[in-house]
Design an enzyme around this catalytic site. Sequence first.
Site, short mmCIF file in Angstrom:
data_model
loop_
_atom_site.label_atom_id
_atom_site.label_comp_id
_atom_site.label_asym_id
_atom_site.label_seq_id
_atom_site.Cartn_x
_atom_site.Cartn_y
_atom_site.Cartn_z
CB THR A 51 -0.74 -0.06 1.15
OG1 THR A 51 -1.68 -1.12 1.07
CG2 THR A 51 -1.71 1.33 1.51
CB THR B 236 0.28 -3.59 6.26
OG1 THR B 236 -0.95 -3.86 5.73
CG2 THR B 236 0.61 -2.21 6.41
CG ASP B 237 -2.76 -7.52 3.84
OD1 ASP B 237 -2.82 -6.75 4.77
OD2 ASP B 237 -3.28 -7.46 2.78
CB SER C 42 2.80 -7.87 0.94
OG SER C 42 1.60 -7.57 2.19
C1 SIN Z 1 -0.34 -5.51 0.90
O1 SIN Z 1 0.04 -5.97 1.85
O2 SIN Z 1 0.41 -5.07 -0.02
C2 SIN Z 1 -1.46 -4.50 0.75
C3 SIN Z 1 -1.82 -3.86 2.11
C4 SIN Z 1 -1.14 -3.10 2.73
O3 SIN Z 1 0.22 -2.78 2.58
O4 SIN Z 1 -1.66 -2.43 3.62
#
Ligand code: SIN
Length: 317
Positions: free
Chosen positions: A16, A98-99, A65
């Site tokens: 993100t 973050t995932d 991710s």
């Molecule tokens: C991801 O994990 O690539 C998408 C979600 C995020 O980064 O918050």
Amino acid sequence: MQVSGQKIVVLGTGGTIAGKAATAGDNIGYAAAQVGVEQLLHAVPGLKAAAGGDLLAEQIAQLDSKDMEFSVWSALAKRCASALADPGVRGLVITHGTDTLEETAWFLRSVLDARKPVVLTCAMRPATALTPDGPQNLLDAVAVATTVGAQGVVVVAAGVVHGAQRVQKVHPYRVDAFNSGDAGPLGWVEEGAVRLAQNWPSALSGQAQPAIEKIVNCARWPRVEIVMSYAGATGALVNSLVRDGVQGIVVAATGNGAIHHALESALLRAQAAGVKVVRSTRCPQGQVLPKPGDALPDSRGLSPVKARISLMLELLP
Ligand code: SIN
């Protein structure tokens, strides 16, 4: 205190932090992994000055991710190892979604001899948001990477520094989405200065080089799956995984490692048939406390997703 004069290498993997939405007010309907890491760095005023030397950007991958792949982990570990061995490099920053950030952090923690800082950072709002959190997180990550004495694989998000072992994403929307549970954070970044609450993580001496070689040379990663214990659980999934050739199973047990009797019977049969079984807990805090006579080994404090990574590494040929 921060030091200058050496390079900070920033490795982009997507997420993100590199996401774009059609409108600035849209914080959920965006596409992750759209903006190159070089462009992300250019968008942060004062970042080069904060680095105190050269900032070198490299795009290792560009993905959401949730779709993290072993091939990306392998490329990332290889590049991190070569940068850590370069005397001209002071530290590394990795931009990541973050995932699955906690999984990549634990993987890197398990395979790198990080006597320099390897700082993963991210964002919960896309780069196009009214108030994106990525730029501040990048500044904070660079502050950690240039701090005297910093070492180990850490995560920096929302002004908090977390260790790779305990950090977990605990919220799907809030900007402050990460938590280290009972262990608490390693520290905080305040106006570009790091205030530590705990020591930096210790480096992995001796085991790192063979681990990287195994990963890079491995044609197929061992298959390790996660199953969960819950009311009415059965052994059907486990039986089918065993028939399908699974090599390891992590069970996300209830409470202190308790498993529904039907699921437990299937796991014991799987273990007897040669499948490695590890017991973790689905509780977000604390860890399984082993008891004498436990038939299934516990995950030594690792969450189910991190226990899976450790088991895969253990099973690498
Ligand atoms: C991801 O994990 O690539 C998408 C979600 C995020 O980064 O918050």
